[in-house]
Design a protein around this motif. Structure first.
Motif, PDB file in Angstrom:
ATOM      1  N   LEU A 246     -33.907  19.426  10.372  1.00  0.00           N
ATOM      2  CA  LEU A 246     -35.232  19.900  10.758  1.00  0.00           C
ATOM      3  C   LEU A 246     -35.214  20.693  12.065  1.00  0.00           C
ATOM      4  CD1 LEU A 246     -37.391  16.758   9.846  1.00  0.00           C
ATOM      5  CD2 LEU A 246     -37.181  18.894   8.553  1.00  0.00           C
ATOM      6  N   VAL A 247     -34.449  20.231  13.059  1.00  0.00           N
ATOM      7  CA  VAL A 247     -34.482  20.926  14.351  1.00  0.00           C
ATOM      8  C   VAL A 247     -33.546  22.135  14.383  1.00  0.00           C
ATOM      9  CG1 VAL A 247     -35.187  18.852  15.600  1.00  0.00           C
ATOM     10  CG2 VAL A 247     -32.759  19.424  15.451  1.00  0.00           C
ATOM     11  N   LYS A 248     -32.515  22.123  13.533  1.00  0.00           N
ATOM     12  CA  LYS A 248     -31.617  23.287  13.371  1.00  0.00           C
ATOM     13  C   LYS A 248     -30.963  23.724  14.687  1.00  0.00           C
ATOM     14  CE  LYS A 248     -33.858  25.323   9.310  1.00  0.00           C
ATOM     15  NZ  LYS A 248     -34.827  24.251   9.027  1.00  0.00           N
ATOM     16  N   ARG A 249     -30.381  22.795  15.414  1.00  0.00           N
ATOM     17  CA  ARG A 249     -29.631  23.142  16.613  1.00  0.00           C
ATOM     18  C   ARG A 249     -28.232  23.629  16.238  1.00  0.00           C
ATOM     19  NH1 ARG A 249     -29.960  18.654  21.411  1.00  0.00           N
ATOM     20  NH2 ARG A 249     -32.220  18.706  21.778  1.00  0.00           N
ATOM     21  N   GLU A 250     -27.775  24.634  16.924  1.00  0.00           N
ATOM     22  CA  GLU A 250     -26.429  25.144  16.671  1.00  0.00           C
ATOM     23  C   GLU A 250     -25.353  24.140  17.068  1.00  0.00           C
ATOM     24  OE1 GLU A 250     -25.219  27.850  15.130  1.00  0.00           O
ATOM     25  OE2 GLU A 250     -27.292  28.183  14.495  1.00  0.00           O
ATOM     26  N   ASP A 251     -25.660  23.320  18.066  1.00  0.00           N
ATOM     27  CA  ASP A 251     -24.668  22.363  18.563  1.00  0.00           C
ATOM     28  C   ASP A 251     -24.866  20.958  17.991  1.00  0.00           C
ATOM     29  OD1 ASP A 251     -27.039  21.806  19.840  1.00  0.00           O
ATOM     30  OD2 ASP A 251     -26.147  21.488  21.819  1.00  0.00           O
ATOM     31  N   LEU A 252     -25.659  20.847  16.917  1.00  0.00           N
ATOM     32  CA  LEU A 252     -25.936  19.535  16.332  1.00  0.00           C
ATOM     33  C   LEU A 252     -25.995  19.686  14.816  1.00  0.00           C
ATOM     34  CD1 LEU A 252     -26.533  16.604  17.318  1.00  0.00           C
ATOM     35  CD2 LEU A 252     -28.964  17.166  17.109  1.00  0.00           C
ATOM     36  N   LYS A 253     -24.826  19.781  14.213  1.00  0.00           N
ATOM     37  CA  LYS A 253     -24.732  20.062  12.786  1.00  0.00           C
ATOM     38  C   LYS A 253     -24.688  18.773  11.962  1.00  0.00           C
ATOM     39  CE  LYS A 253     -24.322  24.588  13.101  1.00  0.00           C
ATOM     40  NZ  LYS A 253     -25.374  25.491  12.567  1.00  0.00           N
ATOM     41  N   PRO A 254     -25.315  18.772  10.790  1.00  0.00           N
ATOM     42  CA  PRO A 254     -25.181  17.632   9.880  1.00  0.00           C
ATOM     43  C   PRO A 254     -23.728  17.427   9.461  1.00  0.00           C
ATOM     44  CG  PRO A 254     -26.969  19.092   9.201  1.00  0.00           C
ATOM     45  CD  PRO A 254     -26.196  19.824  10.259  1.00  0.00           C
ATOM     46  N   VAL A 255     -23.406  16.207   9.066  1.00  0.00           N
ATOM     47  CA  VAL A 255     -22.077  15.893   8.539  1.00  0.00           C
ATOM     48  C   VAL A 255     -22.114  16.189   7.038  1.00  0.00           C
ATOM     49  CG1 VAL A 255     -20.336  14.107   8.203  1.00  0.00           C
ATOM     50  CG2 VAL A 255     -21.713  14.146  10.305  1.00  0.00           C
ATOM     51  N   VAL A 256     -21.573  17.352   6.677  1.00  0.00           N
ATOM     52  CA  VAL A 256     -21.701  17.855   5.308  1.00  0.00           C
ATOM     53  C   VAL A 256     -20.445  17.514   4.513  1.00  0.00           C
ATOM     54  CG1 VAL A 256     -21.964  19.940   3.906  1.00  0.00           C
ATOM     55  CG2 VAL A 256     -23.260  19.690   6.034  1.00  0.00           C
ATOM     56  N   GLY A 257     -20.662  17.029   3.270  1.00  0.00           N
ATOM     57  CA  GLY A 257     -19.562  16.666   2.406  1.00  0.00           C
ATOM     58  C   GLY A 257     -18.599  17.801   2.151  1.00  0.00           C
ATOM     59  N   PRO A 258     -17.314  17.468   2.062  1.00  0.00           N
ATOM     60  CA  PRO A 258     -16.775  16.125   1.837  1.00  0.00           C
ATOM     61  C   PRO A 258     -16.636  15.254   3.087  1.00  0.00           C
ATOM     62  CG  PRO A 258     -14.978  17.692   1.842  1.00  0.00           C
ATOM     63  CD  PRO A 258     -16.245  18.502   1.960  1.00  0.00           C
ATOM     64  N   ASP A 259     -16.966  15.779   4.292  1.00  0.00           N
ATOM     65  CA  ASP A 259     -16.951  14.904   5.469  1.00  0.00           C
ATOM     66  C   ASP A 259     -17.980  13.792   5.285  1.00  0.00           C
ATOM     67  OD1 ASP A 259     -15.032  16.511   6.536  1.00  0.00           O
ATOM     68  OD2 ASP A 259     -16.306  17.414   8.071  1.00  0.00           O
ATOM     69  N   LEU A 260     -17.658  12.622   5.780  1.00  0.00           N
ATOM     70  CA  LEU A 260     -18.461  11.424   5.527  1.00  0.00           C
ATOM     71  C   LEU A 260     -18.584  10.590   6.790  1.00  0.00           C
ATOM     72  CD1 LEU A 260     -19.640   9.202   3.502  1.00  0.00           C
ATOM     73  CD2 LEU A 260     -17.279   8.387   3.325  1.00  0.00           C
ATOM     74  N   ILE A 261     -19.804  10.158   7.096  1.00  0.00           N
ATOM     75  CA  ILE A 261     -19.992   9.156   8.150  1.00  0.00           C
ATOM     76  C   ILE A 261     -19.705   7.803   7.509  1.00  0.00           C
ATOM     77  CG2 ILE A 261     -21.545   8.170   9.868  1.00  0.00           C
ATOM     78  CD1 ILE A 261     -23.292  10.686   9.549  1.00  0.00           C
ATOM     79  N   ARG A 262     -18.578   7.230   7.881  1.00  0.00           N
ATOM     80  CA  ARG A 262     -18.153   5.978   7.245  1.00  0.00           C
ATOM     81  C   ARG A 262     -18.422   4.806   8.175  1.00  0.00           C
ATOM     82  NH1 ARG A 262     -12.648   5.461   3.622  1.00  0.00           N
ATOM     83  NH2 ARG A 262     -13.465   3.841   2.235  1.00  0.00           N
ATOM     84  N   ILE A 263     -18.978   3.748   7.623  1.00  0.00           N
ATOM     85  CA  ILE A 263     -19.432   2.603   8.398  1.00  0.00           C
ATOM     86  C   ILE A 263     -18.699   1.355   7.928  1.00  0.00           C
ATOM     87  CG2 ILE A 263     -21.448   1.146   8.900  1.00  0.00           C
ATOM     88  CD1 ILE A 263     -22.864   4.015   7.849  1.00  0.00           C
ATOM     89  N   ASN A 264     -18.164   0.601   8.894  1.00  0.00           N
ATOM     90  CA  ASN A 264     -17.612  -0.724   8.606  1.00  0.00           C
ATOM     91  C   ASN A 264     -17.866  -1.575   9.844  1.00  0.00           C
ATOM     92  OD1 ASN A 264     -16.299  -3.037   7.943  1.00  0.00           O
ATOM     93  ND2 ASN A 264     -14.310  -2.084   7.538  1.00  0.00           N
TER      94      ASN A 264
END
Length: 286
Positions: A246-264
């Motif tokens: 929504l904010v579309k910052r150049e220095d704050l990109k979504p983690v787009v697949g195949p990259d994954l935010i993995r949680i354990n």
């Protein structure tokens, strides 16, 4: 409440966002349109986070009602809401957080027949359902409509994942190794898709999930096991991915697949971004 009073209340409510984000970015949130499919464990906390950031337009899609087994993790649930609509409960809570918010409620399942109608018009779509066939439909349709979508997973005992997809990224079904890529969703294919979750249940035993539970889940004798902190952190991360879109910052990109935010949460490195060695993930290990 009068328009001027609502305006003043909105500004007062989100004044502490400013400094972390700009006033212009706050307006982007206020004008943003997010569709969340599922108002349960992950979806509920995601919706709350979006409202508390000041997102102005939210579409909640969920046909279910609350039951006692939701109380362990679903932030919109309570004893007083048992047997009440999850989507309408979401509307009630979100409007109480932000009286300026516009909440649309749809009490339907997402199907191939209604997906385009339900999902169109959003800036970003968050898939917080637990139905794997519905997930395929959601992400296929989002790509067709040119809308980014966010995938989540919560896996026993303390694991999860969040990944964003865009119309130009690798397709959801490719990234997560679904057998359904570019195939019709026949009844046989739906069974193959649903079997992926059985594989995840069995694989979760390696991380400490109870083997008896996993076997019972595969036999359809037990529900999916979820602890509140895991569902909530997944939802918080999903809401932040939506924030990035929504904010579309150049220095704050979504983690787009195949990259994954993995949680354990059982690991010292509880949250990290990972890239699969072969460019795609085996759904059963997530």
């Amino acid at each position: 409440m009068e328009t001027q009073t609502i305006q003043n209340l909105y500004e007062a409510s989100f004044v502490r966002n400013v400094g972390v984000i700009s006033k212009e970015e706050q307006e982007k949130l206020r004008n943003g349109r997010v569709t969340v499919v599922g108002a349960g464990g992950v979806g509920g906390i995601t919706l709350i986070q979006l409202a508390r950031m000041g997102v102005g337009h939210i579409h909640v899609i969920d046909r279910d009602v609350f039951e006692a087994s939701n109380l362990n993790r679903q932030m919109l649930s309570s004893v007083s809401r048992i047997d009440k609509s999850k989507a309408e409960s979401a509307r009630e809570t979100l409007e109480d957080i932000n009286p300026d918010i516009q909440v649309k409620v749809t009490e339907q399942f997402v199907t191939e027949e209604n997906a385009r109608e339900l999902l169109q018009g959003a800036d970003v779509i968050i898939d917080a359902t637990d139905n794997l066939v519905a997930r395929v439909i959601i992400h296929r349709t989002a790509a067709e409509l040119g809308i980014p979508s966010i995938w989540i997973a919560v896996t026993p005992p303390f694991r999860g994942g969040v990944m964003s997809l865009t119309p130009t990224s690798a397709p959801y079904e490719v990234v997560l190794s679904h057998p359904s890529y570019q195939q019709p969703l026949t009844e046989e294919m739906k069974q193959k898709i649903n079997a992926l979750k059985d594989g995840r249940a069995v694989h979760s035993v390696q991380y400490g999930a109870d083997e008896n539970w996993a076997n019972s889940y595969v036999k359809k004798e037990a529900p999916w096991a979820v602890l509140a902190p895991v569902a909530n952190i997944v939802g918080v991360l999903a809401s932040f991915e939506a924030f990035k879109f929504l904010v579309k910052r150049e220095d704050l990109k979504p983690v787009v697949g195949p990259d994954l935010i993995r949680i354990n949460l059982a690991s010292q490195q509880m949250v990290e971004v990972q890239t699969p060695a072969d460019g795609y993930w085996d759904n059963t290990v997530l």
